[in-house]
Design an enzyme around this catalytic site. Structure first.
Site, PDB file in Angstrom:
ATOM      1  N   ASP A  36      13.289  42.919  70.004  1.00  0.00           N
ATOM      2  CA  ASP A  36      14.724  42.648  70.105  1.00  0.00           C
ATOM      3  C   ASP A  36      15.061  41.161  70.075  1.00  0.00           C
ATOM      4  O   ASP A  36      16.209  40.780  70.282  1.00  0.00           O
ATOM      5  CB  ASP A  36      15.282  43.249  71.398  1.00  0.00           C
ATOM      6  CG  ASP A  36      15.450  44.756  71.308  1.00  0.00           C
ATOM      7  OD1 ASP A  36      15.261  45.291  70.202  1.00  0.00           O
ATOM      8  OD2 ASP A  36      15.748  45.393  72.329  1.00  0.00           O
ATOM      9  N   ASP A 287      52.627  32.290  35.268  1.00  0.00           N
ATOM     10  CA  ASP A 287      51.228  32.694  35.351  1.00  0.00           C
ATOM     11  C   ASP A 287      50.982  33.735  36.431  1.00  0.00           C
ATOM     12  O   ASP A 287      49.995  34.471  36.364  1.00  0.00           O
ATOM     13  CB  ASP A 287      50.344  31.474  35.635  1.00  0.00           C
ATOM     14  CG  ASP A 287      50.289  30.521  34.454  1.00  0.00           C
ATOM     15  OD1 ASP A 287      50.601  30.981  33.339  1.00  0.00           O
ATOM     16  OD2 ASP A 287      49.942  29.355  34.637  1.00  0.00           O
ATOM     17  N   GLY A 422      37.880  37.801  36.597  1.00  0.00           N
ATOM     18  CA  GLY A 422      37.655  39.149  36.099  1.00  0.00           C
ATOM     19  C   GLY A 422      38.278  39.360  34.735  1.00  0.00           C
ATOM     20  O   GLY A 422      37.701  40.017  33.864  1.00  0.00           O
ATOM     21  N   LEU A 423      39.458  38.784  34.495  1.00  0.00           N
ATOM     22  CA  LEU A 423      40.087  38.892  33.181  1.00  0.00           C
ATOM     23  C   LEU A 423      39.259  38.171  32.130  1.00  0.00           C
ATOM     24  O   LEU A 423      39.101  38.649  30.999  1.00  0.00           O
ATOM     25  CB  LEU A 423      41.507  38.311  33.247  1.00  0.00           C
ATOM     26  CG  LEU A 423      42.500  39.075  34.128  1.00  0.00           C
ATOM     27  CD1 LEU A 423      43.798  38.300  34.237  1.00  0.00           C
ATOM     28  CD2 LEU A 423      42.751  40.460  33.563  1.00  0.00           C
TER      29      LEU A 423
END
Length: 546
Positions: A36, A287, A422-423
Protein backbone atom coordinates in the site's frame (compact mmCIF):
# COMPACT_ATOMS: atom_id res chain seq x y z
CA UNK A 1 -14.77 -3.83 -3.87
CA UNK A 2 -14.11 -5.03 -7.40
CA UNK A 3 -11.11 -5.58 -9.62
CA UNK A 4 -10.79 -2.92 -12.31
CA UNK A 5 -8.16 -1.34 -14.53
CA UNK A 6 -9.28 2.19 -13.62
CA UNK A 7 -10.88 3.98 -10.69
CA UNK A 8 -11.96 7.61 -10.54
CA UNK A 9 -11.26 7.82 -6.81
CA UNK A 10 -8.85 5.95 -4.59
CA UNK A 11 -9.64 4.80 -1.06
CA UNK A 12 -10.16 7.52 1.58
CA UNK A 13 -6.58 7.36 2.86
CA UNK A 14 -5.47 8.76 -0.51
CA UNK A 15 -7.59 11.81 0.25
CA UNK A 16 -5.88 12.09 3.63
CA UNK A 17 -2.50 11.88 1.87
CA UNK A 18 -3.53 14.74 -0.42
CA UNK A 19 -4.33 16.97 2.55
CA UNK A 20 -1.21 16.03 4.54
CA UNK A 21 1.07 16.48 1.54
CA UNK A 22 -0.48 19.84 0.67
CA UNK A 23 0.21 21.25 4.12
CA UNK A 24 3.36 22.24 6.00
CA UNK A 25 4.21 20.83 9.41
CA UNK A 26 1.82 17.88 9.16
CA UNK A 27 2.80 14.21 8.89
CA UNK A 28 0.56 11.21 8.23
CA UNK A 29 1.47 7.76 9.60
CA UNK A 30 -0.43 4.96 7.87
CA UNK A 31 -0.76 1.46 9.30
CA UNK A 32 -0.40 -0.44 6.05
CA UNK A 33 1.31 -3.45 4.44
CA UNK A 34 4.17 -3.13 1.99
CA UNK A 35 1.90 -3.12 -1.06
CA UNK A 36 0.00 0.00 0.00
CA UNK A 37 3.02 2.33 -0.05
CA UNK A 38 2.28 4.21 -3.26
CA UNK A 39 2.26 7.83 -2.07
CA UNK A 40 5.67 8.64 -3.57
CA UNK A 41 4.47 7.53 -6.99
CA UNK A 42 1.32 9.67 -6.84
CA UNK A 43 2.89 12.91 -5.75
CA UNK A 44 6.40 12.88 -7.23
CA UNK A 45 5.75 11.26 -10.62
CA UNK A 46 2.21 12.42 -11.46
CA UNK A 47 2.09 15.81 -9.75
CA UNK A 48 5.87 16.29 -10.03
CA UNK A 49 6.24 17.82 -6.57
CA UNK A 50 9.84 18.71 -5.64
CA UNK A 51 9.66 16.92 -2.27
CA UNK A 52 8.44 13.60 -0.96
CA UNK A 53 4.91 13.41 0.43
CA UNK A 54 4.49 13.76 4.19
CA UNK A 55 3.51 10.12 4.63
CA UNK A 56 5.13 7.23 6.54
CA UNK A 57 4.08 3.58 6.59
CA UNK A 58 4.43 0.74 9.06
CA UNK A 59 4.90 -1.56 6.03
CA UNK A 60 4.14 -4.76 7.89
CA UNK A 61 4.64 -8.04 6.06
CA UNK A 62 2.76 -11.33 6.10
CA UNK A 63 5.10 -12.83 8.68
CA UNK A 64 4.35 -9.90 11.03
CA UNK A 65 0.67 -10.79 11.30
CA UNK A 66 1.49 -13.48 13.84
CA UNK A 67 3.33 -10.98 16.03
CA UNK A 68 2.49 -7.67 17.70
CA UNK A 69 1.65 -5.36 14.76
CA UNK A 70 0.58 -2.68 17.26
CA UNK A 71 4.20 -2.37 18.37
CA UNK A 72 5.21 -1.84 14.74
CA UNK A 73 2.82 1.09 14.48
CA UNK A 74 4.00 2.70 17.73
CA UNK A 75 7.60 2.44 16.57
CA UNK A 76 6.77 3.93 13.16
CA UNK A 77 4.86 6.84 14.73
CA UNK A 78 7.62 7.64 17.21
CA UNK A 79 10.27 7.47 14.47
CA UNK A 80 8.24 9.77 12.19
CA UNK A 81 7.89 12.40 14.91
CA UNK A 82 11.58 12.22 15.77
CA UNK A 83 12.67 12.46 12.14
CA UNK A 84 10.24 14.97 10.60
CA UNK A 85 9.42 17.12 13.67
CA UNK A 86 5.80 17.83 12.60
CA UNK A 87 3.51 20.31 14.33
CA UNK A 88 0.60 17.85 14.10
CA UNK A 89 0.40 14.11 13.46
CA UNK A 90 -2.31 12.32 11.49
CA UNK A 91 -2.68 8.58 12.12
CA UNK A 92 -4.83 6.00 10.39
CA UNK A 93 -5.01 2.70 8.56
CA UNK A 94 -5.03 1.77 4.90
CA UNK A 95 -7.81 -0.37 3.48
CA UNK A 96 -5.77 -3.51 4.20
CA UNK A 97 -4.47 -2.33 7.57
CA UNK A 98 -8.04 -1.62 8.65
CA UNK A 99 -8.75 -5.35 8.67
CA UNK A 100 -6.40 -6.10 11.59
CA UNK A 101 -8.12 -3.48 13.82
CA UNK A 102 -5.09 -2.17 15.69
CA UNK A 103 -6.61 1.28 16.58
CA UNK A 104 -3.84 3.63 15.38
CA UNK A 105 -5.44 6.60 17.17
CA UNK A 106 -5.32 4.96 20.58
CA UNK A 107 -1.82 3.63 20.02
CA UNK A 108 -0.49 7.07 19.01
CA UNK A 109 -2.08 8.81 21.98
CA UNK A 110 -0.55 6.20 24.29
CA UNK A 111 2.88 7.43 23.18
CA UNK A 112 2.30 10.71 25.02
CA UNK A 113 3.58 12.88 22.17
CA UNK A 114 3.98 16.62 22.70
CA UNK A 115 2.11 17.53 19.50
CA UNK A 116 -1.58 17.17 18.57
CA UNK A 117 -2.43 13.66 17.39
CA UNK A 118 -5.44 13.49 15.07
CA UNK A 119 -6.86 9.99 14.55
CA UNK A 120 -8.62 9.40 11.24
CA UNK A 121 -11.49 6.93 11.05
CA UNK A 122 -11.76 6.45 7.30
CA UNK A 123 -13.99 3.49 6.34
CA UNK A 124 -12.14 2.25 3.29
CA UNK A 125 -14.88 -0.11 2.15
CA UNK A 126 -17.71 2.44 2.29
CA UNK A 127 -16.12 5.78 1.35
CA UNK A 128 -13.68 7.13 -1.22
CA UNK A 129 -10.94 9.65 -1.84
CA UNK A 130 -12.75 13.00 -1.84
CA UNK A 131 -14.70 12.09 1.27
CA UNK A 132 -11.43 11.09 2.95
CA UNK A 133 -9.86 14.43 2.04
CA UNK A 134 -12.89 16.36 3.33
CA UNK A 135 -12.97 14.39 6.58
CA UNK A 136 -9.23 14.83 7.14
CA UNK A 137 -9.42 18.58 6.54
CA UNK A 138 -12.41 18.88 8.86
CA UNK A 139 -10.61 16.98 11.64
CA UNK A 140 -7.55 19.18 11.27
CA UNK A 141 -9.57 22.40 11.28
CA UNK A 142 -11.64 21.39 14.29
CA UNK A 143 -8.58 20.26 16.27
CA UNK A 144 -6.47 23.34 15.55
CA UNK A 145 -9.12 26.10 15.39
CA UNK A 146 -11.50 24.68 17.99
CA UNK A 147 -9.74 26.08 21.08
CA UNK A 148 -10.12 29.62 19.70
CA UNK A 149 -13.85 29.30 19.02
CA UNK A 150 -16.07 31.63 21.11
CA UNK A 151 -18.86 30.35 23.31
CA UNK A 152 -22.04 29.42 21.42
CA UNK A 153 -24.27 32.42 20.83
CA UNK A 154 -21.47 34.97 21.10
CA UNK A 155 -22.03 37.70 18.46
CA UNK A 156 -19.22 38.22 16.00
CA UNK A 157 -17.22 41.40 16.58
CA UNK A 158 -17.38 43.95 13.74
CA UNK A 159 -14.33 44.57 11.60
CA UNK A 160 -12.22 47.52 12.84
CA UNK A 161 -12.69 50.70 10.85
CA UNK A 162 -10.12 51.17 8.11
CA UNK A 163 -9.07 47.52 8.03
CA UNK A 164 -9.34 45.72 4.70
CA UNK A 165 -11.64 42.70 4.71
CA UNK A 166 -9.91 39.33 4.97
CA UNK A 167 -10.99 35.90 3.81
CA UNK A 168 -9.83 32.28 3.83
CA UNK A 169 -9.54 30.29 0.58
CA UNK A 170 -10.51 26.73 1.42
CA UNK A 171 -10.36 23.49 -0.55
CA UNK A 172 -7.19 23.32 -2.68
CA UNK A 173 -5.08 20.20 -2.06
CA UNK A 174 -2.17 18.30 -3.50
CA UNK A 175 -2.96 16.24 -6.62
CA UNK A 176 -5.88 18.54 -7.42
CA UNK A 177 -6.73 19.68 -10.95
CA UNK A 178 -5.06 23.10 -11.41
CA UNK A 179 -5.52 23.95 -7.71
CA UNK A 180 -2.19 25.80 -7.49
CA UNK A 181 -3.02 28.00 -10.47
CA UNK A 182 -6.62 28.58 -9.36
CA UNK A 183 -5.38 29.91 -6.03
CA UNK A 184 -3.09 32.39 -7.77
CA UNK A 185 -5.92 33.59 -10.03
CA UNK A 186 -8.44 34.01 -7.20
CA UNK A 187 -5.93 35.75 -4.88
CA UNK A 188 -5.19 38.26 -7.65
CA UNK A 189 -8.91 38.77 -8.32
CA UNK A 190 -9.64 39.39 -4.63
CA UNK A 191 -6.68 41.76 -4.40
CA UNK A 192 -8.18 43.95 -7.12
CA UNK A 193 -11.34 44.16 -5.01
CA UNK A 194 -9.43 45.26 -1.91
CA UNK A 195 -9.83 41.92 -0.11
CA UNK A 196 -6.84 40.29 1.60
CA UNK A 197 -6.38 36.53 1.87
CA UNK A 198 -5.64 35.47 5.44
CA UNK A 199 -5.15 31.71 4.97
CA UNK A 200 -5.16 29.34 2.01
CA UNK A 201 -5.83 25.81 3.24
CA UNK A 202 -5.03 22.98 3.04
CA UNK A 203 -2.57 23.91 0.24
CA UNK A 204 0.48 25.56 1.79
CA UNK A 205 -1.04 25.97 5.26
CA UNK A 206 0.48 24.92 8.58
CA UNK A 207 -1.38 23.81 11.73
CA UNK A 208 -0.72 27.29 13.14
CA UNK A 209 -2.45 28.80 10.09
CA UNK A 210 -5.49 26.61 10.71
CA UNK A 211 -5.65 27.96 14.25
CA UNK A 212 -6.11 31.46 12.74
CA UNK A 213 -9.01 30.57 10.43
CA UNK A 214 -11.57 32.16 12.75
CA UNK A 215 -9.89 35.57 12.48
CA UNK A 216 -10.97 36.07 8.86
CA UNK A 217 -14.18 37.90 7.99
CA UNK A 218 -15.49 35.21 5.66
CA UNK A 219 -14.56 32.01 3.84
CA UNK A 220 -14.38 31.30 0.12
CA UNK A 221 -15.23 27.72 -0.82
CA UNK A 222 -13.17 26.94 -3.91
CA UNK A 223 -13.73 23.18 -3.96
CA UNK A 224 -16.86 22.03 -2.07
CA UNK A 225 -15.86 18.35 -2.29
CA UNK A 226 -12.93 19.09 0.03
CA UNK A 227 -13.94 22.16 2.05
CA UNK A 228 -17.69 21.93 2.60
CA UNK A 229 -17.66 19.97 5.88
CA UNK A 230 -15.01 22.21 7.45
CA UNK A 231 -16.71 25.39 6.23
CA UNK A 232 -20.04 24.39 7.75
CA UNK A 233 -18.31 23.90 11.10
CA UNK A 234 -16.60 27.31 10.80
CA UNK A 235 -19.98 28.90 10.09
CA UNK A 236 -21.40 27.41 13.30
CA UNK A 237 -18.34 27.92 15.50
CA UNK A 238 -17.22 31.40 14.42
CA UNK A 239 -20.28 32.84 12.67
CA UNK A 240 -18.30 33.36 9.46
CA UNK A 241 -20.30 33.82 6.25
CA UNK A 242 -19.23 31.84 3.20
CA UNK A 243 -18.93 32.60 -0.51
CA UNK A 244 -19.94 29.46 -2.39
CA UNK A 245 -19.98 30.61 -6.02
CA UNK A 246 -17.17 28.78 -7.84
CA UNK A 247 -15.65 31.27 -10.34
CA UNK A 248 -15.26 28.98 -13.35
CA UNK A 249 -16.33 30.77 -16.54
CA UNK A 250 -17.11 34.41 -17.28
CA UNK A 251 -20.61 34.47 -15.84
CA UNK A 252 -19.63 32.62 -12.67
CA UNK A 253 -16.62 34.88 -12.14
CA UNK A 254 -18.83 37.97 -12.33
CA UNK A 255 -21.30 36.33 -9.93
CA UNK A 256 -18.40 35.48 -7.62
CA UNK A 257 -17.24 39.11 -7.63
CA UNK A 258 -20.77 40.28 -6.82
CA UNK A 259 -21.11 37.78 -3.95
CA UNK A 260 -17.72 38.71 -2.47
CA UNK A 261 -18.61 42.41 -2.74
CA UNK A 262 -21.89 41.84 -0.90
CA UNK A 263 -20.28 39.79 1.90
CA UNK A 264 -17.18 41.99 2.32
CA UNK A 265 -18.87 45.34 1.73
CA UNK A 266 -16.51 46.41 -1.06
CA UNK A 267 -16.97 47.87 -4.53
CA UNK A 268 -16.96 45.24 -7.32
CA UNK A 269 -16.24 47.80 -10.05
CA UNK A 270 -12.40 47.60 -9.98
CA UNK A 271 -12.39 43.85 -10.52
CA UNK A 272 -15.03 44.03 -13.26
CA UNK A 273 -13.24 46.91 -14.99
CA UNK A 274 -10.00 44.95 -15.32
CA UNK A 275 -11.40 41.96 -17.15
CA UNK A 276 -8.59 40.31 -19.10
CA UNK A 277 -10.99 38.49 -21.40
CA UNK A 278 -10.33 37.50 -24.98
CA UNK A 279 -13.41 35.31 -25.28
CA UNK A 280 -16.16 37.88 -26.07
CA UNK A 281 -14.60 39.27 -29.24
CA UNK A 282 -14.16 35.78 -30.64
CA UNK A 283 -17.73 34.82 -29.71
CA UNK A 284 -18.95 37.75 -31.82
CA UNK A 285 -16.79 36.79 -34.80
CA UNK A 286 -17.79 34.86 -37.90
CA UNK A 287 -15.26 32.13 -37.07
CA UNK A 288 -17.22 31.10 -34.00
CA UNK A 289 -20.44 30.26 -35.83
CA UNK A 290 -19.36 26.83 -37.08
CA UNK A 291 -18.81 25.72 -33.46
CA UNK A 292 -22.26 26.83 -32.25
CA UNK A 293 -24.47 23.87 -31.41
CA UNK A 294 -21.65 21.36 -31.09
CA UNK A 295 -22.67 18.35 -29.00
CA UNK A 296 -20.69 17.99 -25.76
CA UNK A 297 -20.52 15.15 -23.23
CA UNK A 298 -19.32 16.17 -19.74
CA UNK A 299 -18.09 13.91 -16.93
CA UNK A 300 -15.96 14.67 -13.88
CA UNK A 301 -16.17 15.74 -10.27
CA UNK A 302 -19.37 17.61 -9.44
CA UNK A 303 -17.81 21.08 -9.12
CA UNK A 304 -16.12 21.02 -12.51
CA UNK A 305 -18.89 19.10 -14.29
CA UNK A 306 -21.63 21.54 -13.24
CA UNK A 307 -19.42 24.52 -14.07
CA UNK A 308 -18.52 23.05 -17.46
CA UNK A 309 -22.18 22.46 -18.30
CA UNK A 310 -23.01 26.09 -17.51
CA UNK A 311 -20.06 27.46 -19.47
CA UNK A 312 -20.73 25.17 -22.44
CA UNK A 313 -24.37 26.19 -22.80
CA UNK A 314 -24.29 29.86 -21.76
CA UNK A 315 -20.89 31.02 -23.01
CA UNK A 316 -19.86 28.72 -25.87
CA UNK A 317 -23.23 27.95 -27.42
CA UNK A 318 -22.64 24.19 -27.20
CA UNK A 319 -25.37 21.61 -26.71
CA UNK A 320 -24.77 19.38 -23.69
CA UNK A 321 -25.88 15.83 -24.59
CA UNK A 322 -24.54 14.07 -21.50
CA UNK A 323 -23.66 15.11 -17.95
CA UNK A 324 -22.33 12.92 -15.17
CA UNK A 325 -20.12 12.58 -12.14
CA UNK A 326 -18.39 9.88 -10.12
CA UNK A 327 -18.98 11.82 -6.87
CA UNK A 328 -22.11 10.25 -5.42
CA UNK A 329 -22.05 12.70 -2.48
CA UNK A 330 -23.01 15.46 -4.94
CA UNK A 331 -25.49 13.50 -7.03
CA UNK A 332 -28.37 15.79 -6.01
CA UNK A 333 -26.65 18.93 -7.30
CA UNK A 334 -25.68 17.26 -10.55
CA UNK A 335 -29.16 15.85 -11.13
CA UNK A 336 -30.61 19.32 -10.68
CA UNK A 337 -28.19 20.72 -13.26
CA UNK A 338 -28.89 17.88 -15.69
CA UNK A 339 -32.64 18.28 -15.23
CA UNK A 340 -32.42 21.96 -16.16
CA UNK A 341 -30.77 20.87 -19.42
CA UNK A 342 -33.39 18.19 -20.11
CA UNK A 343 -30.94 15.36 -19.41
CA UNK A 344 -30.75 12.39 -17.08
CA UNK A 345 -27.60 12.61 -14.98
CA UNK A 346 -25.08 9.78 -15.14
CA UNK A 347 -23.95 8.97 -11.58
CA UNK A 348 -21.39 6.17 -11.74
CA UNK A 349 -17.82 5.29 -10.92
CA UNK A 350 -17.63 2.59 -13.61
CA UNK A 351 -15.71 3.84 -16.63
CA UNK A 352 -17.39 1.21 -18.83
CA UNK A 353 -20.78 2.82 -18.15
CA UNK A 354 -19.29 6.19 -19.08
CA UNK A 355 -17.85 4.79 -22.31
CA UNK A 356 -21.21 3.30 -23.29
CA UNK A 357 -22.97 6.60 -22.58
CA UNK A 358 -20.47 8.53 -24.70
CA UNK A 359 -20.84 6.08 -27.59
CA UNK A 360 -24.64 6.37 -27.43
CA UNK A 361 -24.60 10.19 -27.26
CA UNK A 362 -22.39 10.67 -30.37
CA UNK A 363 -20.84 13.91 -29.06
CA UNK A 364 -18.58 16.23 -31.04
CA UNK A 365 -16.46 16.90 -27.93
CA UNK A 366 -15.87 15.11 -24.64
CA UNK A 367 -14.99 17.06 -21.48
CA UNK A 368 -13.85 14.73 -18.74
CA UNK A 369 -11.03 13.15 -16.77
CA UNK A 370 -7.96 11.22 -17.86
CA UNK A 371 -10.12 8.16 -18.52
CA UNK A 372 -12.47 10.11 -20.80
CA UNK A 373 -9.37 11.17 -22.73
CA UNK A 374 -8.62 7.47 -23.37
CA UNK A 375 -12.26 6.71 -24.20
CA UNK A 376 -12.53 9.63 -26.62
CA UNK A 377 -9.31 8.64 -28.35
CA UNK A 378 -10.63 5.11 -28.86
CA UNK A 379 -13.92 6.45 -30.23
CA UNK A 380 -12.19 9.04 -32.42
CA UNK A 381 -13.76 12.05 -30.67
CA UNK A 382 -11.94 15.26 -29.61
CA UNK A 383 -11.47 15.59 -25.86
CA UNK A 384 -10.37 18.13 -23.25
CA UNK A 385 -9.64 17.35 -19.60
CA UNK A 386 -11.61 19.41 -17.06
CA UNK A 387 -11.39 17.42 -13.84
CA UNK A 388 -9.29 15.13 -11.68
CA UNK A 389 -8.18 12.37 -11.82
CA UNK A 390 -5.58 13.46 -14.34
CA UNK A 391 -2.11 12.44 -15.46
CA UNK A 392 1.21 14.23 -15.60
CA UNK A 393 0.39 16.39 -18.65
CA UNK A 394 -2.34 18.15 -16.65
CA UNK A 395 0.16 19.43 -14.08
CA UNK A 396 1.87 21.90 -16.43
CA UNK A 397 4.89 23.97 -15.53
CA UNK A 398 3.10 27.04 -16.93
CA UNK A 399 0.24 28.79 -15.17
CA UNK A 400 -3.09 27.50 -16.52
CA UNK A 401 -5.95 28.23 -14.08
CA UNK A 402 -9.58 27.26 -14.54
CA UNK A 403 -10.96 30.03 -12.32
CA UNK A 404 -11.29 33.76 -12.86
CA UNK A 405 -11.11 35.68 -16.12
CA UNK A 406 -7.71 34.21 -16.96
CA UNK A 407 -9.22 30.80 -16.36
CA UNK A 408 -12.02 31.60 -18.82
CA UNK A 409 -9.38 32.26 -21.47
CA UNK A 410 -7.75 28.90 -20.66
CA UNK A 411 -11.12 27.15 -20.95
CA UNK A 412 -11.67 28.76 -24.33
CA UNK A 413 -8.34 27.50 -25.67
CA UNK A 414 -8.68 24.07 -24.11
CA UNK A 415 -12.19 23.39 -25.42
CA UNK A 416 -12.13 25.05 -28.83
CA UNK A 417 -8.75 23.90 -30.11
CA UNK A 418 -9.62 20.15 -30.18
CA UNK A 419 -12.67 20.95 -32.31
CA UNK A 420 -10.72 23.11 -34.74
CA UNK A 421 -7.92 20.56 -35.03
CA UNK A 422 -10.58 17.91 -35.52
CA UNK A 423 -11.84 19.75 -38.61
CA UNK A 424 -8.31 19.93 -39.96
CA UNK A 425 -7.85 16.22 -39.33
CA UNK A 426 -11.10 15.51 -41.16
CA UNK A 427 -9.84 17.37 -44.24
CA UNK A 428 -6.62 15.37 -44.17
CA UNK A 429 -8.63 12.14 -43.94
CA UNK A 430 -10.89 13.20 -46.81
CA UNK A 431 -7.99 13.73 -49.19
CA UNK A 432 -5.72 10.93 -48.04
CA UNK A 433 -6.57 8.81 -51.11
CA UNK A 434 -5.87 11.66 -53.53
CA UNK A 435 -2.96 10.96 -55.90
CA UNK A 436 -1.19 14.02 -54.58
CA UNK A 437 -1.78 13.52 -50.87
CA UNK A 438 -1.80 9.76 -50.20
CA UNK A 439 0.52 8.27 -47.61
CA UNK A 440 3.29 7.29 -50.03
CA UNK A 441 3.34 10.57 -51.95
CA UNK A 442 6.46 12.68 -51.56
CA UNK A 443 5.96 16.19 -50.13
CA UNK A 444 5.14 18.59 -52.95
CA UNK A 445 7.77 21.08 -51.81
CA UNK A 446 10.44 18.36 -52.12
CA UNK A 447 9.64 17.32 -55.67
CA UNK A 448 13.18 18.11 -56.82
CA UNK A 449 14.46 15.41 -54.46
CA UNK A 450 11.91 12.77 -55.36
CA UNK A 451 13.47 9.28 -55.70
CA UNK A 452 14.23 8.49 -59.34
CA UNK A 453 13.02 4.88 -59.20
CA UNK A 454 9.33 5.70 -58.84
CA UNK A 455 7.00 4.90 -61.67
CA UNK A 456 6.21 7.72 -64.05
CA UNK A 457 2.60 6.64 -63.88
CA UNK A 458 2.29 8.22 -60.46
CA UNK A 459 2.66 11.64 -62.01
CA UNK A 460 -0.08 11.09 -64.57
CA UNK A 461 -2.72 9.99 -62.12
CA UNK A 462 -2.52 6.18 -62.06
CA UNK A 463 -4.02 4.79 -58.86
CA UNK A 464 -1.37 4.75 -56.14
CA UNK A 465 -0.55 1.73 -54.04
CA UNK A 466 -2.64 1.31 -50.93
CA UNK A 467 -1.28 3.62 -48.26
CA UNK A 468 0.31 2.03 -45.25
CA UNK A 469 -2.42 3.26 -42.94
CA UNK A 470 -5.03 1.34 -44.95
CA UNK A 471 -3.10 -1.87 -44.50
CA UNK A 472 -3.48 -1.60 -40.74
CA UNK A 473 -6.82 0.14 -40.12
CA UNK A 474 -6.77 -0.53 -36.39
CA UNK A 475 -3.86 1.88 -35.98
CA UNK A 476 -5.57 4.81 -37.73
CA UNK A 477 -7.86 7.49 -36.39
CA UNK A 478 -10.45 6.51 -39.01
CA UNK A 479 -13.75 5.95 -37.27
CA UNK A 480 -14.46 3.09 -39.70
CA UNK A 481 -11.60 1.06 -38.27
CA UNK A 482 -12.62 -1.78 -36.04
CA UNK A 483 -10.83 -0.60 -32.94
CA UNK A 484 -11.66 3.07 -33.40
CA UNK A 485 -15.42 2.68 -33.76
CA UNK A 486 -17.38 0.34 -31.51
CA UNK A 487 -20.08 0.09 -34.21
CA UNK A 488 -17.60 -1.17 -36.81
CA UNK A 489 -18.17 -4.87 -36.12
CA UNK A 490 -21.11 -5.97 -38.28
CA UNK A 491 -23.34 -8.44 -36.42
CA UNK A 492 -24.25 -11.74 -38.12
CA UNK A 493 -27.03 -11.32 -40.66
CA UNK A 494 -26.54 -7.56 -40.96
CA UNK A 495 -26.07 -5.94 -44.39
CA UNK A 496 -22.48 -5.94 -45.64
CA UNK A 497 -20.72 -2.85 -46.91
CA UNK A 498 -19.48 -2.55 -50.47
CA UNK A 499 -15.95 -1.18 -50.87
CA UNK A 500 -17.22 1.93 -52.64
CA UNK A 501 -19.64 2.65 -49.80
CA UNK A 502 -16.90 2.16 -47.21
CA UNK A 503 -14.73 4.63 -49.12
CA UNK A 504 -17.57 7.15 -49.28
CA UNK A 505 -18.28 6.71 -45.57
CA UNK A 506 -14.73 7.78 -44.78
CA UNK A 507 -15.58 11.22 -46.17
CA UNK A 508 -18.04 11.72 -43.33
CA UNK A 509 -16.43 13.65 -40.42
CA UNK A 510 -14.97 11.18 -37.93
CA UNK A 511 -16.95 12.61 -35.02
CA UNK A 512 -20.30 11.59 -36.61
CA UNK A 513 -19.10 8.66 -38.70
CA UNK A 514 -20.18 6.06 -36.17
CA UNK A 515 -23.70 7.47 -36.10
CA UNK A 516 -23.83 7.57 -39.92
CA UNK A 517 -22.74 3.92 -40.06
CA UNK A 518 -25.34 2.76 -37.57
CA UNK A 519 -28.15 4.74 -39.22
CA UNK A 520 -27.25 3.36 -42.64
CA UNK A 521 -27.13 -0.24 -41.38
CA UNK A 522 -30.47 0.25 -39.67
CA UNK A 523 -31.95 1.75 -42.86
CA UNK A 524 -30.69 -1.18 -44.95
CA UNK A 525 -31.86 -3.81 -42.46
CA UNK A 526 -35.37 -2.35 -42.30
CA UNK A 527 -35.60 -2.64 -46.09
CA UNK A 528 -34.12 -6.12 -46.29
CA UNK A 529 -31.02 -5.07 -48.25
CA UNK A 530 -28.17 -7.60 -48.25
CA UNK A 531 -25.46 -5.05 -49.07
CA UNK A 532 -24.93 -1.34 -48.65
CA UNK A 533 -23.93 0.68 -51.69
CA UNK A 534 -23.14 4.36 -52.11
CA UNK A 535 -26.76 4.91 -53.14
CA UNK A 536 -27.96 3.22 -49.96
CA UNK A 537 -25.69 5.48 -47.90
CA UNK A 538 -27.17 8.63 -49.42
CA UNK A 539 -30.73 7.29 -49.28
CA UNK A 540 -30.25 6.67 -45.55
CA UNK A 541 -28.85 10.16 -45.11
CA UNK A 542 -31.89 11.68 -46.82
CA UNK A 543 -34.26 9.48 -44.82
CA UNK A 544 -32.87 10.40 -41.40
CA UNK A 545 -32.38 14.01 -42.46
CA UNK A 546 -36.13 14.34 -42.80
Amino acid sequence: MRLTVWTYEGPPQVGAMRVATAMRGVHYVVHAPQGDSYADLLFTMIERRPGRPAVSYTSFQARDLGTDTAALFKTAAADAVARFQPEALLVGSSCTGELIQDDPGGLAKALGLSIPVIPLELPSYQRKENWGAAETFYRLVRTMAGPAAPAPGTPRAPRPAGQRPRCNLLGPTALGFRHRDDVQAVVALLGRMGVDVAVVAPLGASPADLARLGEADFNVVLYPEIADTAVRWLERAFGQPSVRTVPIGVGATRAFIAEVAAVAGVDPAPALAEESLRLPWWSRSVDSTYLTGKRVFIFGDATHAVAAARVATEEFGFEVVGLGTYAREYARELRACAGALGLEALITDDYLDVEAAIADAHPDLVLGTQMERHIAKRLGVPCAVISAPVHVQDFPARTAPQMGFDGANVLFDTWVHPLMMGLEEHLLMMFRDDFEFHGDAAPSHLSAHRPTGEAVGDAVGEPPAAPRDQAAPAATLDGSAAQSDPARTTPPGAPSWEDSAEKELRKVPFFVRGKARRNTERFAAERGLASISVETLYDAKAHFGR
